[in-house]
Design a protein around this motif. Structure first.
Motif, PDB file in Angstrom:
ATOM      1  N   TRP A 115      17.316  -0.268   6.655  1.00  0.00           N
ATOM      2  CA  TRP A 115      16.754  -0.053   5.314  1.00  0.00           C
ATOM      3  C   TRP A 115      15.256   0.198   5.349  1.00  0.00           C
ATOM      4  CZ3 TRP A 115      20.445   1.157   2.269  1.00  0.00           C
ATOM      5  CH2 TRP A 115      21.716   0.636   2.504  1.00  0.00           C
ATOM      6  N   ASP A 116      14.639  -0.019   6.484  1.00  0.00           N
ATOM      7  CA  ASP A 116      13.251   0.386   6.711  1.00  0.00           C
ATOM      8  C   ASP A 116      13.207   1.861   7.091  1.00  0.00           C
ATOM      9  OD1 ASP A 116      10.585   0.615   7.378  1.00  0.00           O
ATOM     10  OD2 ASP A 116      10.670  -0.737   9.089  1.00  0.00           O
ATOM     11  N   ARG A 117      14.088   2.252   7.994  1.00  0.00           N
ATOM     12  CA  ARG A 117      14.034   3.619   8.537  1.00  0.00           C
ATOM     13  C   ARG A 117      14.620   4.673   7.611  1.00  0.00           C
ATOM     14  NH1 ARG A 117      15.166   1.866  14.826  1.00  0.00           N
ATOM     15  NH2 ARG A 117      12.948   1.612  15.346  1.00  0.00           N
ATOM     16  N   LEU A 118      15.617   4.310   6.820  1.00  0.00           N
ATOM     17  CA  LEU A 118      16.190   5.298   5.902  1.00  0.00           C
ATOM     18  C   LEU A 118      15.132   5.910   4.978  1.00  0.00           C
ATOM     19  CD1 LEU A 118      19.695   3.918   4.843  1.00  0.00           C
ATOM     20  CD2 LEU A 118      19.207   6.110   5.928  1.00  0.00           C
ATOM     21  N   HIS A 144       0.609  -0.717   9.001  1.00  0.00           N
ATOM     22  CA  HIS A 144       1.045  -0.404   7.644  1.00  0.00           C
ATOM     23  C   HIS A 144      -0.118   0.133   6.812  1.00  0.00           C
ATOM     24  CE1 HIS A 144       4.650  -3.406   7.865  1.00  0.00           C
ATOM     25  NE2 HIS A 144       4.919  -2.258   8.452  1.00  0.00           N
ATOM     26  N   LEU A 145      -1.274  -0.499   6.925  1.00  0.00           N
ATOM     27  CA  LEU A 145      -2.428  -0.087   6.130  1.00  0.00           C
ATOM     28  C   LEU A 145      -2.918   1.290   6.539  1.00  0.00           C
ATOM     29  CD1 LEU A 145      -4.362  -3.493   6.103  1.00  0.00           C
ATOM     30  CD2 LEU A 145      -2.801  -2.585   4.359  1.00  0.00           C
ATOM     31  N   ALA A 146      -2.954   1.559   7.848  1.00  0.00           N
ATOM     32  CA  ALA A 146      -3.425   2.853   8.342  1.00  0.00           C
ATOM     33  C   ALA A 146      -2.446   3.964   7.981  1.00  0.00           C
ATOM     34  CB  ALA A 146      -3.635   2.793   9.853  1.00  0.00           C
ATOM     35  N   THR A 193      10.053   3.166   0.887  1.00  0.00           N
ATOM     36  CA  THR A 193       9.619   2.600   2.166  1.00  0.00           C
ATOM     37  C   THR A 193       8.956   1.245   1.964  1.00  0.00           C
ATOM     38  OG1 THR A 193       9.364   4.761   3.227  1.00  0.00           O
ATOM     39  CG2 THR A 193       8.083   2.940   4.149  1.00  0.00           C
ATOM     40  N   ALA A 194       8.181   1.101   0.903  1.00  0.00           N
ATOM     41  CA  ALA A 194       7.523  -0.180   0.625  1.00  0.00           C
ATOM     42  C   ALA A 194       8.556  -1.296   0.504  1.00  0.00           C
ATOM     43  CB  ALA A 194       6.698  -0.075  -0.659  1.00  0.00           C
ATOM     44  N   PHE A 195       9.635  -1.029  -0.216  1.00  0.00           N
ATOM     45  CA  PHE A 195      10.664  -2.054  -0.397  1.00  0.00           C
ATOM     46  C   PHE A 195      11.521  -2.212   0.856  1.00  0.00           C
ATOM     47  CE2 PHE A 195       9.651  -0.799  -4.771  1.00  0.00           C
ATOM     48  CZ  PHE A 195       9.430  -2.037  -5.338  1.00  0.00           C
ATOM     49  N   GLY A 196      11.863  -1.105   1.496  1.00  0.00           N
ATOM     50  CA  GLY A 196      12.698  -1.178   2.686  1.00  0.00           C
ATOM     51  C   GLY A 196      11.995  -1.876   3.836  1.00  0.00           C
ATOM     52  N   SER A 197      10.724  -1.551   4.048  1.00  0.00           N
ATOM     53  CA  SER A 197       9.971  -2.185   5.125  1.00  0.00           C
ATOM     54  C   SER A 197       9.711  -3.655   4.812  1.00  0.00           C
ATOM     55  CB  SER A 197       8.646  -1.445   5.351  1.00  0.00           C
ATOM     56  OG  SER A 197       7.923  -2.013   6.412  1.00  0.00           O
ATOM     57  N   MET A 204       0.822  -1.209   0.000  1.00  0.00           N
ATOM     58  CA  MET A 204       0.000   0.000   0.000  1.00  0.00           C
ATOM     59  C   MET A 204       0.861   1.267   0.000  1.00  0.00           C
ATOM     60  SD  MET A 204      -2.855  -1.240  -0.444  1.00  0.00           S
ATOM     61  CE  MET A 204      -3.670   0.345  -0.505  1.00  0.00           C
ATOM     62  N   PHE A 205       2.054   1.208   0.582  1.00  0.00           N
ATOM     63  CA  PHE A 205       2.971   2.338   0.477  1.00  0.00           C
ATOM     64  C   PHE A 205       3.406   2.531  -0.970  1.00  0.00           C
ATOM     65  CE2 PHE A 205       3.947   1.075   4.990  1.00  0.00           C
ATOM     66  CZ  PHE A 205       3.416   2.220   5.574  1.00  0.00           C
ATOM     67  N   LEU A 206       3.645   1.416  -1.659  1.00  0.00           N
ATOM     68  CA  LEU A 206       4.031   1.484  -3.064  1.00  0.00           C
ATOM     69  C   LEU A 206       2.910   2.104  -3.895  1.00  0.00           C
ATOM     70  CD1 LEU A 206       5.982   0.744  -5.380  1.00  0.00           C
ATOM     71  CD2 LEU A 206       4.907  -1.524  -5.423  1.00  0.00           C
ATOM     72  N   VAL A 207       1.681   1.667  -3.652  1.00  0.00           N
ATOM     73  CA  VAL A 207       0.541   2.205  -4.398  1.00  0.00           C
ATOM     74  C   VAL A 207       0.384   3.703  -4.133  1.00  0.00           C
ATOM     75  CG1 VAL A 207      -1.962   2.096  -4.666  1.00  0.00           C
ATOM     76  CG2 VAL A 207      -0.645  -0.024  -4.454  1.00  0.00           C
ATOM     77  N   ALA A 208       0.471   4.099  -2.868  1.00  0.00           N
ATOM     78  CA  ALA A 208       0.333   5.518  -2.524  1.00  0.00           C
ATOM     79  C   ALA A 208       1.439   6.350  -3.164  1.00  0.00           C
ATOM     80  CB  ALA A 208       0.349   5.694  -1.010  1.00  0.00           C
ATOM     81  N   GLY A 209       2.668   5.836  -3.127  1.00  0.00           N
ATOM     82  CA  GLY A 209       3.780   6.576  -3.708  1.00  0.00           C
ATOM     83  C   GLY A 209       3.661   6.735  -5.214  1.00  0.00           C
TER      84      GLY A 209
END
Length: 257
Positions: free
Chosen positions: A117-120, A232-234, A99-103, A61-66
């Motif tokens: 790699w999540d936080r960067l 993640h969804l929220a 973030t989608a890939f890092g998380s 969902m982060f990928l979709v939003a981005g």
């Protein structure tokens, strides 16, 4: 656009002073290490060969939003903005993609090494959002503040990686949210639709609560979904509200200021 009035300028200086105070606190307060219990997430079920499937897959969902945000940057309503806030919002959407890939990479096998790699990329979300919030209200004409804030966010993660002190990152994230909230309350914006920020903030608050109640929500739902997956969804939903805000915005007229 109208010039910044003296009262607004005074509030901006006060908020800048608060930012400096937060930076000093990050440098002088005692170090805080990453708790290792953080990596113990509730939903460890795998599916389709993907371990921890719920926490990994929900990052889509982060990928979709981005991607939706980047594809919308050429809409007339967004192109009408000055370059500084427009570039900041664009970088925020780029940060969401990473973030989608890092998380996802982190949740595949949680550890401190992967958490970096999540936080960067997360810092390339909340720092540009901070920059965008102030750029549109203070009529910034340069991208320099965006660059400086983003580098400070990235630097806080790099510092944690090599020093073990997580505190600067926590202050960077929490301070960014605090400064955004104060800007919404104290600095007027020339754009409409900023009411969409309230459901965005509520979504982010929900994400924070669900993260803290990861195990409790997993048990309450009978193992159907965990609090971290909902987090993640929220959190992603917050950026759909921001995207809707940008797509519908208009410059305020004298009648709706």
């Amino acid at each position: 656009m109208a010039a910044i009035t003296n009262p607004v300028r005074g509030r901006a200086y006060a908020l800048a002073g608060l930012g400096v105070v937060l930076f000093i606190l990050a440098c002088v307060l005692p170090p805080f290490a990453q708790p290792q219990g953080y990596h113990d997430f509730a939903d460890k079920r795998g599916w389709l060969g993907i371990p921890n499937y719920g926490d990994v897959a929900s990052n889509v969902m982060f990928l979709v939003a981005g991607l939706a945000g980047l594809f919308s940057m050429r809409k007339p309503a967004i192109q009408a903005m000055e370059s500084a806030p427009r570039h900041a919002y664009a970088l925020m959407f780029v940060g969401l993609i990473f973030t989608a890939f890092g998380s996802g990479y982190y949740h595949w096998a949680p550890s401190d090494e992967r958490l970096v790699w999540d936080r960067l990329p997360m810092t390339v979300v909340f720092m540009p959002l901070l920059a965008a919030t102030y750029a549109e209200r203070l009529r910034w004409r340069s991208d320099l503040p965006l660059i400086v804030l983003t580098l400070l966010g990235i630097g806080s993660v790099v510092y944690w990686k090599f020093s073990g002190n997580l505190l600067p990152y926590l202050i960077a994230q929490g301070g960014a949210i605090l400064l955004i909230l104060l800007a919404l309350a104290m600095l007027p914006t020339p754009w409409t639709e900023r009411r969409q920020l309230f459901p965005a903030l509520l979504s982010y608050a929900l994400a924070f609560v669900c993260e803290k109640l990861d195990w409790q929500i997993f048990r309450l739902t009978g193992g159907i979904i965990s609090g971290h997956t909902i987090k993640h969804l929220a959190a992603a939903a917050a950026f759909f509200f921001i995207l809707r805000m940008l797509q519908r915005q208009q410059l305020k007229t004298e009648s709706n200021r």
